[in-house]
Design a protein around this motif. Structure first.
Motif, mmCIF file in Angstrom:
data_model
loop_
_atom_site.group_PDB
_atom_site.id
_atom_site.type_symbol
_atom_site.label_atom_id
_atom_site.label_comp_id
_atom_site.label_asym_id
_atom_site.label_seq_id
_atom_site.Cartn_x
_atom_site.Cartn_y
_atom_site.Cartn_z
ATOM 1 N N PRO A 1 0.720 -1.292 0.046
ATOM 2 C CA PRO A 1 0.110 0.019 -0.049
ATOM 3 C C PRO A 1 1.068 1.420 -0.024
ATOM 4 O O PRO A 1 1.874 1.209 0.550
ATOM 5 C CB PRO A 1 -0.816 -0.313 1.323
ATOM 6 C CG PRO A 1 -0.856 -1.698 1.663
ATOM 7 C CD PRO A 1 0.507 -2.092 1.066
ATOM 8 N N PRO A 2 0.570 2.347 -0.791
ATOM 9 C CA PRO A 2 1.261 3.544 -0.949
ATOM 10 C C PRO A 2 1.153 4.065 0.514
ATOM 11 O O PRO A 2 0.510 4.164 1.425
ATOM 12 C CB PRO A 2 0.397 4.289 -1.706
ATOM 13 C CG PRO A 2 -0.272 3.419 -2.656
ATOM 14 C CD PRO A 2 -0.668 2.462 -1.885
ATOM 15 N N GLY A 3 2.637 4.545 0.979
ATOM 16 C CA GLY A 3 2.843 5.095 2.174
ATOM 17 C C GLY A 3 3.151 4.182 3.393
ATOM 18 O O GLY A 3 3.430 4.536 4.483
ATOM 19 N N ASP A 4 2.833 2.950 3.334
ATOM 20 C CA ASP A 4 3.345 1.587 4.237
ATOM 21 C C ASP A 4 4.463 1.691 4.322
ATOM 22 O O ASP A 4 5.501 2.062 3.487
ATOM 23 C CB ASP A 4 2.427 0.295 3.954
ATOM 24 C CG ASP A 4 2.321 -0.430 4.924
ATOM 25 O OD1 ASP A 4 2.536 -0.118 6.131
ATOM 26 O OD2 ASP A 4 1.998 -1.661 4.963
ATOM 27 N N ARG A 5 5.059 1.143 5.381
ATOM 28 C CA ARG A 5 6.424 0.838 5.725
ATOM 29 C C ARG A 5 6.946 -0.092 4.683
ATOM 30 O O ARG A 5 6.342 -0.571 4.042
ATOM 31 C CB ARG A 5 6.673 0.259 7.089
ATOM 32 C CG ARG A 5 6.222 -1.053 7.218
ATOM 33 C CD ARG A 5 6.408 -1.609 8.702
ATOM 34 N NE ARG A 5 5.679 -2.885 8.635
ATOM 35 C CZ ARG A 5 4.794 -2.899 9.758
ATOM 36 N NH1 ARG A 5 4.340 -2.109 10.373
ATOM 37 N NH2 ARG A 5 3.989 -4.102 9.997
ATOM 38 N N PRO A 6 8.300 -0.213 4.606
ATOM 39 C CA PRO A 6 9.028 -0.884 3.352
ATOM 40 C C PRO A 6 8.556 -2.566 4.023
ATOM 41 O O PRO A 6 8.665 -2.861 5.075
ATOM 42 C CB PRO A 6 10.352 -0.786 3.699
ATOM 43 C CG PRO A 6 10.509 0.265 4.356
ATOM 44 C CD PRO A 6 9.316 0.669 5.199
ATOM 45 N N HIS A 7 8.263 -2.996 2.966
ATOM 46 C CA HIS A 7 7.732 -4.508 2.887
ATOM 47 C C HIS A 7 8.770 -5.424 2.698
ATOM 48 O O HIS A 7 9.518 -5.109 1.715
ATOM 49 C CB HIS A 7 6.545 -4.816 1.874
ATOM 50 C CG HIS A 7 5.205 -4.322 2.609
ATOM 51 N ND1 HIS A 7 4.164 -5.129 2.096
ATOM 52 C CD2 HIS A 7 5.014 -3.336 3.075
ATOM 53 C CE1 HIS A 7 3.043 -4.367 2.758
ATOM 54 N NE2 HIS A 7 3.471 -3.188 3.333
ATOM 55 N N ARG A 8 9.177 -6.498 3.199
ATOM 56 C CA ARG A 8 10.067 -7.468 3.173
ATOM 57 C C ARG A 8 9.559 -8.564 2.019
ATOM 58 O O ARG A 8 8.341 -8.956 2.203
ATOM 59 C CB ARG A 8 10.357 -8.227 4.264
ATOM 60 C CG ARG A 8 11.015 -7.278 5.535
ATOM 61 C CD ARG A 8 11.189 -8.172 6.698
ATOM 62 N NE ARG A 8 9.511 -8.121 7.211
ATOM 63 C CZ ARG A 8 9.416 -9.063 7.880
ATOM 64 N NH1 ARG A 8 9.963 -9.973 8.844
ATOM 65 N NH2 ARG A 8 7.998 -8.992 8.532
ATOM 66 N N TYR A 9 10.518 -8.914 1.037
ATOM 67 C CA TYR A 9 9.886 -9.920 0.113
ATOM 68 C C TYR A 9 10.792 -10.988 0.249
ATOM 69 O O TYR A 9 11.886 -11.103 -0.074
ATOM 70 C CB TYR A 9 9.903 -9.253 -1.528
ATOM 71 C CG TYR A 9 8.849 -8.256 -1.308
ATOM 72 C CD1 TYR A 9 7.549 -8.395 -1.897
ATOM 73 C CD2 TYR A 9 8.994 -6.914 -1.088
ATOM 74 C CE1 TYR A 9 6.443 -7.621 -1.617
ATOM 75 C CE2 TYR A 9 8.100 -6.122 -1.083
ATOM 76 C CZ TYR A 9 6.670 -6.287 -1.266
ATOM 77 O OH TYR A 9 5.620 -5.535 -1.198
ATOM 78 N N VAL A 10 10.423 -12.170 0.920
ATOM 79 C CA VAL A 10 11.183 -13.384 1.025
ATOM 80 C C VAL A 10 11.435 -14.239 -0.122
ATOM 81 O O VAL A 10 10.466 -15.094 -0.689
ATOM 82 C CB VAL A 10 10.712 -13.958 2.316
ATOM 83 C CG1 VAL A 10 11.663 -15.240 2.657
ATOM 84 C CG2 VAL A 10 10.528 -13.032 3.316
ATOM 85 N N PHE A 11 12.422 -14.144 -0.878
ATOM 86 C CA PHE A 11 12.811 -15.067 -1.907
ATOM 87 C C PHE A 11 13.293 -16.187 -1.409
ATOM 88 O O PHE A 11 14.425 -16.310 -0.646
ATOM 89 C CB PHE A 11 13.587 -14.446 -3.148
ATOM 90 C CG PHE A 11 12.932 -13.382 -3.872
ATOM 91 C CD1 PHE A 11 12.040 -13.578 -5.070
ATOM 92 C CD2 PHE A 11 12.817 -12.179 -3.539
ATOM 93 C CE1 PHE A 11 11.682 -12.667 -5.933
ATOM 94 C CE2 PHE A 11 12.003 -11.064 -4.347
ATOM 95 C CZ PHE A 11 11.561 -11.437 -5.284
ATOM 96 N N ALA A 12 12.955 -17.530 -1.653
ATOM 97 C CA ALA A 12 13.300 -18.771 -1.260
ATOM 98 C C ALA A 12 13.438 -19.617 -1.971
ATOM 99 O O ALA A 12 12.571 -20.010 -2.935
ATOM 100 C CB ALA A 12 12.406 -19.324 -0.046
ATOM 101 N N VAL A 13 14.684 -20.398 -2.148
ATOM 102 C CA VAL A 13 14.636 -21.605 -2.852
ATOM 103 C C VAL A 13 14.811 -22.690 -1.819
ATOM 104 O O VAL A 13 15.491 -22.881 -0.883
ATOM 105 C CB VAL A 13 16.144 -21.531 -3.575
ATOM 106 C CG1 VAL A 13 16.242 -22.968 -4.329
ATOM 107 C CG2 VAL A 13 15.949 -20.384 -4.768
#
Length: 177
Positions: free
Chosen positions: A124-136
């Motif tokens: 969402p615009p203005g939300d804190r930075p989101h973590r994107y967990v790329f996993a293998v």
């Protein structure tokens, strides 16, 4: 407007502990903001999956799965951006923008956008930075008994019982208000 809510736990901290190996990328780095190329088209991004390569997984690995999950999505259950299963054990790299037809028998299940393939970041615009967990996930089977209609949660359930080792990269993404 920043949504005030606690930081969600890392999803893999809640699962049984497994060995780790090395995951690298020319496109995304741990704790660093992702380029808009990897954001969803609805945000003006390119919706392009990042390049990923991995090494040092257990010798008994028979196959791989690759996932991308946002634990910070304001849904109560996070958001699955990419769920790729049944990659052969000799596949140790995915090029930037990989397509389902290039997966040598592997395939993607529908992400939480309801689309096949990679769905880029769209907090969402203005939300804190989101973590994107790329996993293998290095697996003890060459194929999970799944179809492209499986849900990401069902894939995750199967991964829990077949993962020998896991490697992750956790970039971030934020959209200004």
């Amino acid at each position: 407007m920043t949504l005030e809510r606690p930081i969600a736990p890392d999803p893999y901290e809640l699962l049984p502990t497994v060995a780790s190996f090395t995951l690298t990328s020319q496109d995304v780095q741990n704790g660093e903001p992702m380029d808009a190329a990897h954001a969803h088209g609805s945000t003006g991004g390119g919706n392009v999956s990042p390049q990923l390569s991995w090494s040092g997984f257990p010798a008994e690995t028979k196959g791989f799965a690759v996932t991308c999950f946002d634990p910070d999505a304001p849904t109560g259950s996070g958001f699955w951006h990419w769920v790729l299963v049944n990659l052969p054990a000799d596949v140790t790299e995915l090029p930037r923008g990989v397509a389902d037809g290039d997966l040598r028998g592997g395939f993607t299940v529908r992400n939480d956008y309801g689309e096949q393939g990679f769905g880029g970041a769209a907090p969402p615009p203005g939300d804190r930075p989101h973590r994107y967990v790329f996993a293998v996930h290095a697996l003890d089977v060459d194929r999970l008994d799944l179809t492209p209609d499986a849900t990401p949660a069902y894939v995750g359930f199967n991964l829990t019982f077949h993962t020998l080792a896991r490697a992750t990269i956790r970039p971030t993404y934020q959209i200004a208000p």
